[in-house]
Design a protein around this motif. Structure first.
Motif, mmCIF file in Angstrom:
data_model
loop_
_atom_site.group_PDB
_atom_site.id
_atom_site.type_symbol
_atom_site.label_atom_id
_atom_site.label_comp_id
_atom_site.label_asym_id
_atom_site.label_seq_id
_atom_site.Cartn_x
_atom_site.Cartn_y
_atom_site.Cartn_z
ATOM 1 N N TYR A 84 0.837 -1.189 0.000
ATOM 2 C CA TYR A 84 0.000 0.000 0.000
ATOM 3 C C TYR A 84 0.878 1.246 0.000
ATOM 4 O O TYR A 84 2.010 1.220 0.477
ATOM 5 C CB TYR A 84 -0.890 0.021 1.249
ATOM 6 N N SER A 85 0.320 2.344 -0.500
ATOM 7 C CA SER A 85 1.038 3.618 -0.445
ATOM 8 C C SER A 85 1.223 4.005 1.019
ATOM 9 O O SER A 85 0.395 3.670 1.865
ATOM 10 C CB SER A 85 0.264 4.698 -1.203
ATOM 11 N N PRO A 86 2.329 4.702 1.331
ATOM 12 C CA PRO A 86 2.664 4.962 2.729
ATOM 13 C C PRO A 86 1.722 5.907 3.468
ATOM 14 O O PRO A 86 1.472 5.714 4.652
ATOM 15 C CB PRO A 86 4.072 5.548 2.669
ATOM 16 N N GLU A 87 1.154 6.894 2.805
ATOM 17 C CA GLU A 87 0.346 7.875 3.520
ATOM 18 C C GLU A 87 -1.142 7.541 3.511
ATOM 19 O O GLU A 87 -1.775 7.487 4.552
ATOM 20 C CB GLU A 87 0.569 9.270 2.941
ATOM 21 N N GLU A 88 -1.704 7.336 2.355
ATOM 22 C CA GLU A 88 -3.150 7.141 2.240
ATOM 23 C C GLU A 88 -3.555 5.666 2.198
ATOM 24 O O GLU A 88 -4.736 5.354 2.102
ATOM 25 C CB GLU A 88 -3.684 7.857 0.998
ATOM 26 N N LYS A 89 -2.574 4.766 2.233
ATOM 27 C CA LYS A 89 -2.829 3.319 2.237
ATOM 28 C C LYS A 89 -3.640 2.875 1.017
ATOM 29 O O LYS A 89 -4.551 2.057 1.104
ATOM 30 C CB LYS A 89 -3.541 2.880 3.521
ATOM 31 N N ILE A 90 -3.278 3.404 -0.139
ATOM 32 C CA ILE A 90 -3.919 3.029 -1.394
ATOM 33 C C ILE A 90 -3.287 1.721 -1.861
ATOM 34 O O ILE A 90 -2.064 1.614 -1.932
ATOM 35 C CB ILE A 90 -3.710 4.133 -2.457
ATOM 36 N N PRO A 91 -4.091 0.698 -2.193
ATOM 37 C CA PRO A 91 -3.500 -0.565 -2.630
ATOM 38 C C PRO A 91 -2.763 -0.394 -3.954
ATOM 39 O O PRO A 91 -3.268 0.217 -4.889
ATOM 40 C CB PRO A 91 -4.698 -1.496 -2.777
ATOM 41 N N ILE A 92 -1.531 -0.928 -3.999
ATOM 42 C CA ILE A 92 -0.700 -0.819 -5.196
ATOM 43 C C ILE A 92 -0.680 -2.132 -5.958
ATOM 44 O O ILE A 92 -0.890 -2.176 -7.151
ATOM 45 C CB ILE A 92 0.736 -0.389 -4.821
ATOM 46 N N GLY A 93 -0.411 -3.203 -5.284
ATOM 47 C CA GLY A 93 -0.353 -4.503 -5.932
ATOM 48 C C GLY A 93 0.289 -5.520 -5.022
ATOM 49 O O GLY A 93 0.634 -5.234 -3.876
#
Length: 67
Positions: free
Chosen positions: A9-18
């Motif tokens: 996940y992205s570090p700030e907003e916890k957006i799933p990346i893969g």
């Protein structure tokens, strides 16, 4: 929100990346999944290819942020 341990996940907003994977040659990659219509499509992108795509400079200066 519970996060799947397989995903990164992205570090700030916890957006799933893969999903991080190890390639047959020992390199690293990310398995990406996207919903296209009624079916899921997946693609594996090596970290070298990801870096190449980012370095191509298709980001406007106003969109760039320092880490």
């Amino acid at each position: 929100m519970k996060q799947d341990n397989k995903l990164i996940y992205s570090p700030e907003e916890k957006i799933p990346i893969g999903e991080p994977i190890i390639l047959p040659n020992g390199g690293h990659g990310i398995r990406l999944k996207w919903r296209r219509g009624k079916r899921d499509v997946t693609e594996i992108v090596t970290l070298d290819k990801l870096h190449e795509l980012v370095a191509q400079g298709k980001i406007k200066a106003s969109e760039q942020r320092s880490p």
